[in-house]
Design an enzyme around this catalytic site. Structure first.
Site, PDB file in Angstrom:
ATOM      1  N   GLU A   8       0.816  -1.216   0.000  1.00 47.14           N
ATOM      2  CA  GLU A   8       0.000   0.000   0.000  1.00 47.14           C
ATOM      3  C   GLU A   8       0.851   1.268   0.000  1.00 47.14           C
ATOM      4  OE1 GLU A   8      -2.513  -3.273   1.840  1.00 47.14           O
ATOM      5  OE2 GLU A   8      -0.462  -2.517   2.149  1.00 47.14           O
ATOM      6  N   PHE A  54     -12.038  -7.628  13.506  1.00 49.40           N
ATOM      7  CA  PHE A  54     -10.868  -8.012  12.714  1.00 49.40           C
ATOM      8  C   PHE A  54     -10.533  -6.919  11.693  1.00 49.40           C
ATOM      9  CE2 PHE A  54      -9.144 -10.235   8.907  1.00 49.40           C
ATOM     10  CZ  PHE A  54      -7.925 -10.625   9.463  1.00 49.40           C
ATOM     11  N   GLN A  55      -9.289  -6.513  11.694  1.00 51.58           N
ATOM     12  CA  GLN A  55      -8.759  -5.477  10.812  1.00 51.58           C
ATOM     13  C   GLN A  55      -9.491  -4.139  10.947  1.00 51.58           C
ATOM     14  OE1 GLN A  55      -8.398  -7.089   6.782  1.00 51.58           O
ATOM     15  NE2 GLN A  55      -6.335  -7.821   7.269  1.00 51.58           N
ATOM     16  N   LYS A 109     -17.919  -1.014   5.272  1.00 53.49           N
ATOM     17  CA  LYS A 109     -18.333  -2.040   4.318  1.00 53.49           C
ATOM     18  C   LYS A 109     -19.828  -1.960   4.020  1.00 53.49           C
ATOM     19  CE  LYS A 109     -17.478  -6.894   3.226  1.00 53.49           C
ATOM     20  NZ  LYS A 109     -16.835  -8.158   3.693  1.00 53.49           N
ATOM     21  N   MET A 127      23.793   9.353   3.305  1.00 54.37           N
ATOM     22  CA  MET A 127      23.755  10.607   4.048  1.00 54.37           C
ATOM     23  C   MET A 127      23.995  10.371   5.537  1.00 54.37           C
ATOM     24  SD  MET A 127      23.624  13.831   3.531  1.00 54.37           S
ATOM     25  CE  MET A 127      22.720  14.275   2.042  1.00 54.37           C
TER      26      MET A 127
END
Length: 592
Positions: free
Chosen positions: A65, A127-128, A177, A492
């Site tokens: 993602e 969940f999630q 959802k 760096m």
């Protein structure tokens, strides 16, 4: 009817019913969206079902993602349009936080759409489940939470308007959802933004005051930032500079909006800016800031920054005016409109009397430019100088290509040595400094502009953070080109450890010249892989990469491990202490 990203559609609602997911797909289409970068999961399956076979929108399946978010950024920066990314709930959504923060710092217009658990499960630790709206609020222009199908279309239309209007930036739309599966009738795209107003034109009195200061100044400078790129102000900026004769410096985010080749261009200011760019700001008596924000990497120690300068600050975000430094005149409005008004007022003001004489100041700034040019040492060992690689890349590929950079030494070398002539052709992570930005940002730019040449310039450390998106590029037919500036280190970090930590190289050296083998890795991902470690082979290697158009190509440039970025202002010190090279601190002379 096809909409722009900032114009809602009028019209009466109809009685036809469809799901919230179908409404979202249609809304995106009506807003002109052609590409989405996303990764599916349970909470967004209704939306992916609606995308199946949908005409007019290409979904690019990313491998992470974060890659999707940076791809949306690259898409937006290269085109000026809103980039769109999509993720599922929980970890899918939280993986977007870094690109959202990056876009927020760099004022990049993206819309992130995330799914969430059903509204009836919110707060139950389902969940999630993650409260991504609250998580993302500090790093977005706004975060929306949608729980009803009828709110999908107006919220998404509002998100696009917010992302692109005013000071651009990221907007998140989190949709449950059951909002995806709920049914709703068709209707017009109407904005749900009561009270939202964007300043367009600065006050006429403020413009007059600004020009009065410009006319009276003896040592003025135009300090140009990324806001000029966002507003498409390159033509107006050049007109203002040439009309007045005032020297110009361009920040890291503004590279290309004023051509590097223009004689009035003094270079980039700041920690790793050119000596002439740093000195022109430091010794000025008037700074006209156009779409820049006086960040610490430009100013150094604040109490020592440009001590003799009065500040005129033009920005579309009123919160930036006077935020970091006292401002004599604030010009709140779009950069293009503001510069246009400055041109008009300058013309009127100087027509009534003699134009100011900046000849002595211009000669002085040109003297710094001639005395302290950018340069680098060629390794006596026969190793590749990284600056030489990038310099030759810019010369062979040219300024019409698009270049996405990671963060670190290679970013600074690319800013200095590519030769930037066009706005929107330089894509990098400026404010947040996000490693792993280059490859997915280049992917997004190439999706948006398939006929353009797009190079990602990456360090071996940055490259290993998001190189999985090479699989996306190979499978989706996105033939970007990647130049890895491979010095077997987090360059760096290692440079700072060499300069400030007695060469105690703690956790900064990578064995990447052996593990992984980047050529083999590229080939495993379905890309062409090339390697170059001799100066005499650089041109031929770049030309060979340019000949490959049917697949992504990765070039492993094995460069000197000892090269450092110069000039440099040590963090927290005065810009007067800028070092042209490790043992050379320039003399700017007195203010008179």
């Amino acid at each position: 009817m096809t909409l722009t990203h900032s114009e809602p559609e009028a019209g009466a609602a109809t009685t036809q019913q469809r799901s919230g997911a179908e409404t979202l797909v249609d809304t995106l289409r009506r807003l002109g969206v052609e590409h989405i970068f996303g990764l599916p999961g349970g909470a967004v399956l209704p939306l992916y079902d609606a995308l199946y076979g949908a005409e007019g929108i290409r979904h690019v399946l990313v491998r992470h993602e974060q890659g999707g978010g940076h791809a949306a950024e690259g898409y937006a920066l290269a085109t000026g349009r809103v980039g769109v990314c999509l993720a599922t709930s929980g970890p899918g959504a939280t993986n977007l936080v870094t690109p959202l923060a990056n876009a927020y710092m760099d004022s990049t217009p993206i819309v992130a759409i995330t799914g969430n658990v059903p509204s009836t499960s919110i707060g139950s630790d389902a969940f999630q489940e993650a409260d991504i709206r609250s998580i993302s609020m500090p790093v977005t222009k706004h975060s929306f939470f949608v729980t009803r199908a009828e709110d999908v279309a107006p919220t998404v239309a509002s998100a696009f308007h917010l992302a692109l209007s005013g000071r651009p930036g990221p907007v998140l739309v989190d949709i449950t959802k059951d909002a995806f599966t709920g049914m709703v009738g068709e209707g017009p795209l109407q904005l749900a933004l009561p009270g939202y107003r964007v300043p367009e034109q600065p006050a006429a009195e403020a413009v007059r005051d600004a020009v009065e200061l410009m006319v009276r100044a003896r040592r003025p400078v135009l300090y140009v930032g990324g806001g000029t790129v966002a507003s498409g102000a390159q033509a107006e900026l050049r007109s203002l500079a040439e009309l007045t004769g005032i020297p110009v410096v361009t920040t890291l985010m503004a590279r290309g909006v004023f051509p590097d080749s223009h004689p009035q261009h003094m270079g980039m200011p700041g920690m790793h800016g050119s000596v002439s760019g740093v000195a022109t700001l430091q010794k000025s008596d008037l700074i006209v800031s156009l779409g820049a924000r006086f960040d610490d990497r430009v100013t150094g120690a604040k109490h020592t920054f440009a001590p003799g300068a009065t500040i005129v600050h033009a920005d579309i975000d009123p919160a930036e005016i006077g935020k970091n430094f006292p401002t004599a005149v604030g010009l709140v409005g779009d950069a293009r409109a503001t510069i246009g008004q400055l041109i008009t007022e300058w013309t009127r003001r100087t027509a009534a009397g003699a134009a100011p004489d900046y000849d002595a100041w211009v000669a002085r700034t040109q003297g710094w430019k001639a005395r302290y040019p950018l340069g680098y040492d060629t390794p006596t060992t026969g190793e590749l100088a990284p600056q030489y690689v990038i310099e030759r890349l810019g010369a062979i590929v040219g300024p019409d290509a698009y270049y996405a950079s990671g963060v670190g030494q290679h970013q600074m070398w690319a800013s200095h040595y590519l030769g930037h002539e066009n706005p929107r052709h330089w894509l990098n992570s400026g404010g947040l400094g996000t490693m792993g930005y280059a490859v997915p940002a280049a992917m997004g730019a190439k999706v948006a502009l398939p006929d353009a040449t797009v190079w990602a310039i990456d360090g071996d450390g940055c490259f290993q953070m998001t190189n999985q998106e090479l699989a996306t590029c190979a499978v989706e037919g996105i033939p970007i080109k990647v130049a890895i500036i491979n010095n077997a280190a987090l360059g760096m970090v290692k440079q700072w450890q060499a300069l400030f930590y007695s060469e105690r190289f703690s956790a900064s050296q990578l064995p990447s010249m052996q593990v992984p083998d980047f050529v083999t890795l590229a080939q495993a991902y379905g890309c062409a892989g090339l390697r170059c470690d001799r100066p005499e082979d650089v041109d031929a290697t770049i030309e060979a990469a340019m000949e490959i158009d049917d697949q992504p190509v990765v070039v492993d440039f094995r460069v000197s491990k000892e090269a450092m970025v110069w000039p440099m202002v040590p963090a927290g010190t005065s810009n007067d202490a800028v070092q042209h090279a490790r043992d050379l601190t320039p003399d700017f002379g007195s203010d008179e």
